[in-house]
Design an enzyme around this catalytic site. Structure first.
Site, PDB file in Angstrom:
ATOM      1  N   ASP A  46       2.130 -27.131  34.182  1.00  0.00           N
ATOM      2  CA  ASP A  46       2.909 -27.152  35.428  1.00  0.00           C
ATOM      3  C   ASP A  46       2.178 -26.339  36.501  1.00  0.00           C
ATOM      4  O   ASP A  46       2.060 -25.118  36.392  1.00  0.00           O
ATOM      5  CB  ASP A  46       4.304 -26.547  35.192  1.00  0.00           C
ATOM      6  CG  ASP A  46       5.182 -26.680  36.428  1.00  0.00           C
ATOM      7  OD1 ASP A  46       5.844 -27.714  36.564  1.00  0.00           O
ATOM      8  OD2 ASP A  46       5.179 -25.756  37.271  1.00  0.00           O
ATOM      9  N   HIS A 109       8.475 -29.378  46.286  1.00  0.00           N
ATOM     10  CA  HIS A 109       8.586 -28.017  45.729  1.00  0.00           C
ATOM     11  C   HIS A 109       9.888 -27.335  46.165  1.00  0.00           C
ATOM     12  O   HIS A 109      10.555 -26.687  45.359  1.00  0.00           O
ATOM     13  CB  HIS A 109       7.366 -27.198  46.173  1.00  0.00           C
ATOM     14  CG  HIS A 109       7.032 -26.053  45.281  1.00  0.00           C
ATOM     15  ND1 HIS A 109       5.739 -25.596  45.109  1.00  0.00           N
ATOM     16  CD2 HIS A 109       7.800 -25.252  44.505  1.00  0.00           C
ATOM     17  CE1 HIS A 109       5.747 -24.572  44.267  1.00  0.00           C
ATOM     18  NE2 HIS A 109       6.981 -24.342  43.891  1.00  0.00           N
ATOM     19  N   LYS A 233       4.788 -18.742  31.589  1.00  0.00           N
ATOM     20  CA  LYS A 233       3.435 -18.398  32.049  1.00  0.00           C
ATOM     21  C   LYS A 233       2.955 -17.121  31.373  1.00  0.00           C
ATOM     22  O   LYS A 233       3.705 -16.151  31.237  1.00  0.00           O
ATOM     23  CB  LYS A 233       3.457 -18.212  33.573  1.00  0.00           C
ATOM     24  CG  LYS A 233       2.182 -17.662  34.157  1.00  0.00           C
ATOM     25  CD  LYS A 233       2.292 -16.175  34.464  1.00  0.00           C
ATOM     26  CE  LYS A 233       0.986 -15.565  34.894  1.00  0.00           C
ATOM     27  NZ  LYS A 233       1.097 -14.114  35.135  1.00  0.00           N
ATOM     28  N   SER A 234       1.686 -17.114  30.973  1.00  0.00           N
ATOM     29  CA  SER A 234       1.042 -15.889  30.506  1.00  0.00           C
ATOM     30  C   SER A 234      -0.466 -16.122  30.552  1.00  0.00           C
ATOM     31  O   SER A 234      -0.912 -17.264  30.471  1.00  0.00           O
ATOM     32  CB  SER A 234       1.470 -15.558  29.068  1.00  0.00           C
ATOM     33  OG  SER A 234       0.752 -14.435  28.616  1.00  0.00           O
ATOM     34  N   VAL A 235      -1.230 -15.057  30.708  1.00  0.00           N
ATOM     35  CA  VAL A 235      -2.688 -15.202  30.579  1.00  0.00           C
ATOM     36  C   VAL A 235      -3.173 -14.530  29.300  1.00  0.00           C
ATOM     37  O   VAL A 235      -4.365 -14.493  29.028  1.00  0.00           O
ATOM     38  CB  VAL A 235      -3.456 -14.612  31.795  1.00  0.00           C
ATOM     39  CG1 VAL A 235      -3.263 -15.486  33.025  1.00  0.00           C
ATOM     40  CG2 VAL A 235      -3.028 -13.183  32.091  1.00  0.00           C
ATOM     41  N   ARG A 239       0.334 -13.912  23.670  1.00  0.00           N
ATOM     42  CA  ARG A 239       1.646 -14.319  24.200  1.00  0.00           C
ATOM     43  C   ARG A 239       1.742 -15.835  24.371  1.00  0.00           C
ATOM     44  O   ARG A 239       2.803 -16.431  24.167  1.00  0.00           O
ATOM     45  CB  ARG A 239       1.901 -13.649  25.549  1.00  0.00           C
ATOM     46  CG  ARG A 239       2.281 -12.192  25.407  1.00  0.00           C
ATOM     47  CD  ARG A 239       2.485 -11.592  26.779  1.00  0.00           C
ATOM     48  NE  ARG A 239       3.045 -10.256  26.712  1.00  0.00           N
ATOM     49  CZ  ARG A 239       3.191  -9.467  27.761  1.00  0.00           C
ATOM     50  NH1 ARG A 239       2.806  -9.889  28.967  1.00  0.00           N
ATOM     51  NH2 ARG A 239       3.709  -8.284  27.628  1.00  0.00           N
ATOM     52  N   ASN A 243       4.707 -17.832  22.645  1.00  0.00           N
ATOM     53  CA  ASN A 243       5.646 -18.666  23.395  1.00  0.00           C
ATOM     54  C   ASN A 243       5.649 -20.112  22.900  1.00  0.00           C
ATOM     55  O   ASN A 243       6.522 -20.902  23.265  1.00  0.00           O
ATOM     56  CB  ASN A 243       5.315 -18.634  24.891  1.00  0.00           C
ATOM     57  CG  ASN A 243       5.486 -17.240  25.488  1.00  0.00           C
ATOM     58  OD1 ASN A 243       6.122 -16.375  24.889  1.00  0.00           O
ATOM     59  ND2 ASN A 243       4.905 -17.013  26.665  1.00  0.00           N
TER      60      ASN A 243
END
Ligand code: NAD
Length: 282
Positions: A46, A109, A233-235, A239, A243
């Site tokens: 996304d 959006h 979201k994570s970088v 994680r 998730n």
């Protein structure tokens, strides 16, 4: 690898119920984060023009070696481009930045009811063109309230395939979810863990402890059992993996209800109210 359920959209396409969100991921880090997610098993990304990282999304998919056809890609029209000609140009740029000739889903959006003379209908009719010419397999909206959706229903020919809205235990957004359920509009829950704000809640941590799971997994699983689509979201690779591991346990109805009861109404929003939000990026 766990099996991700899919949800059938009224457009005839199906979307993986779990995806990977890239809001606030630095453009330079995006390709790497997307490739990490795809390596773990995610097949749904996304993004949005506003996030300025569509090029990284396309690059990450190519770097993964996975077929374009096997990944579900969503992007969104930026707020400055609601007028039909601007929307057409912006959509061309989205495809060129991604480096693909179609997206699976393209969204308005924000409705921006106080901009453009309140006209988001002609913007929607422009997205209908993208669907007709096949460059957007499905089209939908984001941050639309019930009265915005009702207006589209009376003034256009296509029901949005999805409405992407803020939903998490502190803001369950039930009125909009109920309208969407009634009209076969799939709900995508953005900021599904409230950007981390719900993870220390004692109700969440107690359920997590009893289930032998992390707070993030419990909250994401709550969304899945309620039927919403999520893309945390994570970088951080650990994680991103955590998730993804949502399909080998189940919450009791009692736990689902206890999480829903954390709702704080309007005070629980982490983001802006769509009825007044009018931000246009530079
Ligand atoms: P989120 O609820 O997914 O939270 C992300 C933050 O939570 C991360 O920055 C990280 O710090 C933390 N986190 C992630 N996994 C964790 C874990 N397992 N344990 C502990 N902390 C963890 O918030 P988000 O990024 O705002 O929302 C997800 C996606 O939704 C976005 O990336 C974007 O794709 C979409 N979104 C859409 C809109 C919209 O207007 N349509 C608005 C916001 C977000």
């Amino acid at each position: 690898m766990s099996q991700i359920p899919t949800i059938e959209l009224t457009s005839g396409n199906s979307i993986p119920q779990l995806g990977f969100g890239v809001y606030q991921i630095d453009p330079d880090e995006t390709a790497g984060a997307v490739k990490t997610a795809l390596d773990i098993g995610y097949r749904h990304i996304d993004t949005a023009e506003m996030y300025q990282n569509e090029a990284g999304v396309g690059q990450g998919i190519r770097d993964s070696g996975i077929d374009r056809a096997d990944v579900f890609i969503t992007s969104k029209l930026n707020n400055g481009f609601h007028e039909p000609d601007a929307a057409r140009k912006a959509f061309d740029e989205t495809l060129s930045k991604l480096g693909f000739d179609y997206v699976d889903l393209f969204l308005i959006h924000w409705p921006l009811p106080t901009r453009y003379g309140g006209d988001f209908v002609s913007t929607w009719q422009t997205l209908e063109e993208f669907r007709r010419d096949g460059r957007a397999k499905s089209i939908g909206v984001s941050n639309f309230q019930v009265h915005h959706l009702e207006r589209l229903a009376t003034q256009s020919d296509t029901v949005p395939a999805v409405n992407q809205i803020e939903v998490h235990p502190y803001f369950v957004n039930e009125e909009v979810r109920a309208y969407c359920a009634e009209h076969d509009i799939a709900v995508e829950a953005w900021s599904p863990i409230a950007q981390g704000k719900v993870l220390d809640d004692p109700v969440v941590t107690q359920i997590a402890e009893a289930a032998g799971r992390t707070p993030a997994q419990v909250v994401l699983r709550w969304h899945i059992q309620r039927g919403d689509i999520v893309f945390p979201k994570s970088v951080t690779p650990k994680r991103i993996e955590e998730n993804y591991a949502l399909f080998d346990f189940e919450l009791s109805q009692h736990d689902v209800d206890a999480l829903t009861a954390l709702d704080r109404g309007e005070d629980g929003r982490t983001g802006p109210n769509p009825d007044t939000f009018d931000y246009i990026p530079d």
